[in-house]
Design a protein around this motif. Structure first.
Motif, PDB file in Angstrom:
ATOM      1  N   ALA A  42      41.072 121.122 -52.251  1.00 48.77           N
ATOM      2  CA  ALA A  42      40.324 121.149 -50.988  1.00 48.77           C
ATOM      3  C   ALA A  42      40.781 120.033 -50.064  1.00 48.77           C
ATOM      4  N   ILE A  43      41.068 118.870 -50.625  1.00 53.88           N
ATOM      5  CA  ILE A  43      41.543 117.748 -49.805  1.00 53.88           C
ATOM      6  C   ILE A  43      42.942 118.037 -49.279  1.00 53.88           C
ATOM      7  N   GLN A  44      43.796 118.621 -50.129  1.00 56.04           N
ATOM      8  CA  GLN A  44      45.160 118.910 -49.712  1.00 56.04           C
ATOM      9  C   GLN A  44      45.207 119.949 -48.590  1.00 56.04           C
ATOM     10  N   LYS A  45      44.220 120.856 -48.562  1.00 55.12           N
ATOM     11  CA  LYS A  45      44.214 121.901 -47.542  1.00 55.12           C
ATOM     12  C   LYS A  45      43.726 121.388 -46.188  1.00 55.12           C
ATOM     13  N   GLY A  97      51.009 105.006 -47.192  1.00 52.29           N
ATOM     14  CA  GLY A  97      51.833 105.829 -46.303  1.00 52.29           C
ATOM     15  C   GLY A  97      51.805 107.310 -46.628  1.00 52.29           C
ATOM     16  N   ASN A  98      51.066 107.699 -47.641  1.00 51.43           N
ATOM     17  CA  ASN A  98      51.046 109.104 -48.039  1.00 51.43           C
ATOM     18  C   ASN A  98      49.611 109.560 -48.295  1.00 51.43           C
ATOM     19  N   PRO A  99      48.874 109.913 -47.263  1.00 53.24           N
ATOM     20  CA  PRO A  99      47.471 110.315 -47.450  1.00 53.24           C
ATOM     21  C   PRO A  99      47.328 111.612 -48.245  1.00 53.24           C
ATOM     22  N   LYS A 100      48.404 112.394 -48.396  1.00 49.88           N
ATOM     23  CA  LYS A 100      48.354 113.643 -49.144  1.00 49.88           C
ATOM     24  C   LYS A 100      48.864 113.474 -50.580  1.00 49.88           C
ATOM     25  N   PHE A 101      48.890 112.256 -51.045  1.00 46.28           N
ATOM     26  CA  PHE A 101      49.326 111.999 -52.421  1.00 46.28           C
ATOM     27  C   PHE A 101      48.451 112.787 -53.403  1.00 46.28           C
ATOM     28  N   ASN A 102      49.095 113.469 -54.363  1.00 50.38           N
ATOM     29  CA  ASN A 102      48.371 114.300 -55.334  1.00 50.38           C
ATOM     30  C   ASN A 102      47.831 113.405 -56.451  1.00 50.38           C
ATOM     31  N   PHE A 103      46.642 112.901 -56.243  1.00 42.60           N
ATOM     32  CA  PHE A 103      46.032 111.973 -57.180  1.00 42.60           C
ATOM     33  C   PHE A 103      45.690 112.659 -58.503  1.00 42.60           C
TER      34      PHE A 103
END
Length: 510
Positions: A183-186, A255-261
């Motif tokens: 959901a965050i990645q979308k 620098g990468n707010p879309k990092f797959n945590f």
């Protein structure tokens, strides 16, 4: 003295058949492990492959223990001690009228076929006659030695199986969080929107509402109580996940707010599984201590069963309290915040400032619980449920309940908590790198070290001044390696082949 037939008088077809069965079983197990390793490699599951290699090491250790017990069993059985010393600290109280006979009969159980029991009885009688002629008793009979041999094997197998079940069940729980990550990645990331200043009252955040209880000494104690009960229900909520994820990214991958945590968390957990599945030296020390304390009337195993339970509850409470502390830090410092709520990861929240200590405790918990259940099943099968070693029913049932509860809670609550909360330390784990990135950096570092050694060898005959210059070159190589590492982290977001972006100024922990 009755003895079994030697190979000189054993039919060759019997020897060939027995050897064939043993070899076939051994090769089947070896091939199974081999193809399991190939499958994990094909699926790029290197952490699980490393765990499989660790299991092979444990099997090799068990094989060596088995070899030692087999080779030295006769010599051990011929070590004699006084009868008075042999009657101290017994796991079962034996009748004075039938001390010797009842002891041997007790250890010969239905686990073995009649022929096996007869041969063991004859061998034990032989060692007993040897020591009996001296007015002493054997240090350890062949029968007891054989049973000890089986117990060590059962313990190792149960430990590996229980660790695998814990990782599988805990991993299934963690994978349920993937929908939050997806959901965050979308969500569309708008840089202009991110730069706009938006103020939010701290108390309006769901994360703060669920964790912050106020500021006072009594509320501080209440927060520990709240953390204790929180581990039993909803240990990690969506607001917890999103807030801790953002705190990690802002600290290490700004620098990468879309990092797959979530993907990083799974890789880190799989890497830790390799450490948990092994049996360290201090765990073998626990086995020795537990066996020592198994004295009739002490009910030692009943009291020992509380150790993993207490440790597990303490670890779960601490991990929950770390999340509470992160919420309290934000709530105490700010009334309103600009932008998203960001927590600050720190090692100060963990025992002795070491997040990795939690993994050691989970390792101990798993092993002690495995020991309890392995010992129960071993005694049940090897002897019977009514054996004096098993103990009274009033002590057996609570032990089983505690063992099952510890296994369940560790799988569905403590392990998922560990996976996310230990990322709130000051530094990150090497699992943050994709496998090909990690291998490339390691290869580059080895190449740089090799070049430094070659330069050092080439200048051994030169003057002191030249040597100092070359030494400085080695230092510069090291600095260059660090620079390239940082450069690689910054450049990853521009490379289509690198899928994971790392922090600009890393502080890595193994």
């Amino acid at each position: 003295m009755a003895e079994g037939a030697t190979l000189e008088f054993t039919p060759t077809w019997v020897v060939a058949c027995v050897c064939t069965v043993i070899v076939v079983i051994s090769l089947a197990v070896e091939r199974f492990l081999h193809y399991a390793g190939k499958y994990l490699k094909k699926r790029n599951q290197k952490p699980l492959f490393d765990a499989l290699q660790k299991i092979k090491e444990e099997l090799m250790l068990l094989g060596f223990i088995s070899l030692l017990l087999t080779v030295f069993q006769v010599r051990i059985s011929k070590i004699c001690i006084s009868e008075e010393l042999g009657n101290k600290w017994l796991p079962c109280k034996k009748e004075a009228s039938a001390a010797a006979g009842s002891t041997t009969a007790h250890f010969l159980t239905n686990f073995f076929p009649p022929g096996g029991r007869r041969l063991l009885a004859e061998a034990s009688a032989a060692s007993g006659d040897y020591c009996g002629s001296k007015g002493k008793v054997p240090l350890l009979s062949l029968t007891a030695l054989h049973h000890l041999h089986i117990f060590i094997f059962v313990l190792a197998v149960v430990h590996v199986v229980f660790c695998a079940l814990t990782i599988l069940c805990g991993g299934a729980q963690i994978r349920q969080w993937k929908r939050w990550e997806d959901a965050i990645q979308k969500e569309e990331y708008d840089p202009e929107e991110a730069l706009r200043t938006k103020f939010t009252h701290v108390q309006d955040h769901t994360f703060i509402k669920g964790r912050f209880l106020g500021i006072s000494k009594n509320l501080s104690v209440l927060s520990w109580v709240h953390s204790f009960f929180k581990q039993f229900y909803g240990s990690v909520t969506k607001s917890d996940y999103t807030t801790l994820r953002l705190g990690f990214i802002m600290a290490h991958c700004r620098g990468n707010p879309k990092f797959n945590f979530h993907k990083y968390m799974i890789r880190a957990l799989e890497a830790d599984f390799k450490k948990v599945v092994g049996i360290s030296w201090y765990l073998w020390l626990f086995v020795v201590v537990f066996l020592l304390l198994n004295v009739a009337g002490w009910h030692a195993y009943f009291w020992i069963s509380f150790i993993p339970l207490i440790l597990l509850l303490a670890v779960g409470t601490k991990l929950e309290h770390v999340i509470t502390q992160l919420a309290q830090e934000v709530a105490q410092r700010h009334v309103a915040i600009a932008g998203d709520l960001v927590v600050q990861p720190s090692d100060d929240h963990f025992w002795f400032h070491r997040p990795r200590l939690v993994l050691v405790l989970i390792h101990i918990i798993q092993f002690q619980n495995s020991f309890e259940l392995a010992f129960f099943f071993f005694i049940w099968i090897q002897y019977n449920f009514s054996s004096c070693i098993m103990g009274e029913v009033g002590y057996i049932i609570p032990r089983l309940i505690i063992g099952v509860f510890v296994q369940f809670l560790c799988s569905y609550s403590t392990l998922p908590l560990y996976a996310i909360v230990t990322q709130m330390g000051t530094s990150f784990k090497k699992a943050i790198f994709d496998e090909h990135i990690h291998q490339g950096l390691v290869g580059w570092a080895r190449h740089a070290k090799k070049n430094k050694n070659l330069r050092k060898t080439a200048t051994d005959g030169s003057s002191t001044q030249t040597g100092s210059i070359e030494g400085s070159v080695g230092v510069e190589l090291t600095k260059m390696a660090e620079t390239v590492l940082r450069w690689g982290m910054r450049k990853r977001k521009k490379s289509s082949n690198l899928h994971l972006q790392c922090p600009q100024s890393p502080t890595r922990r193994d």
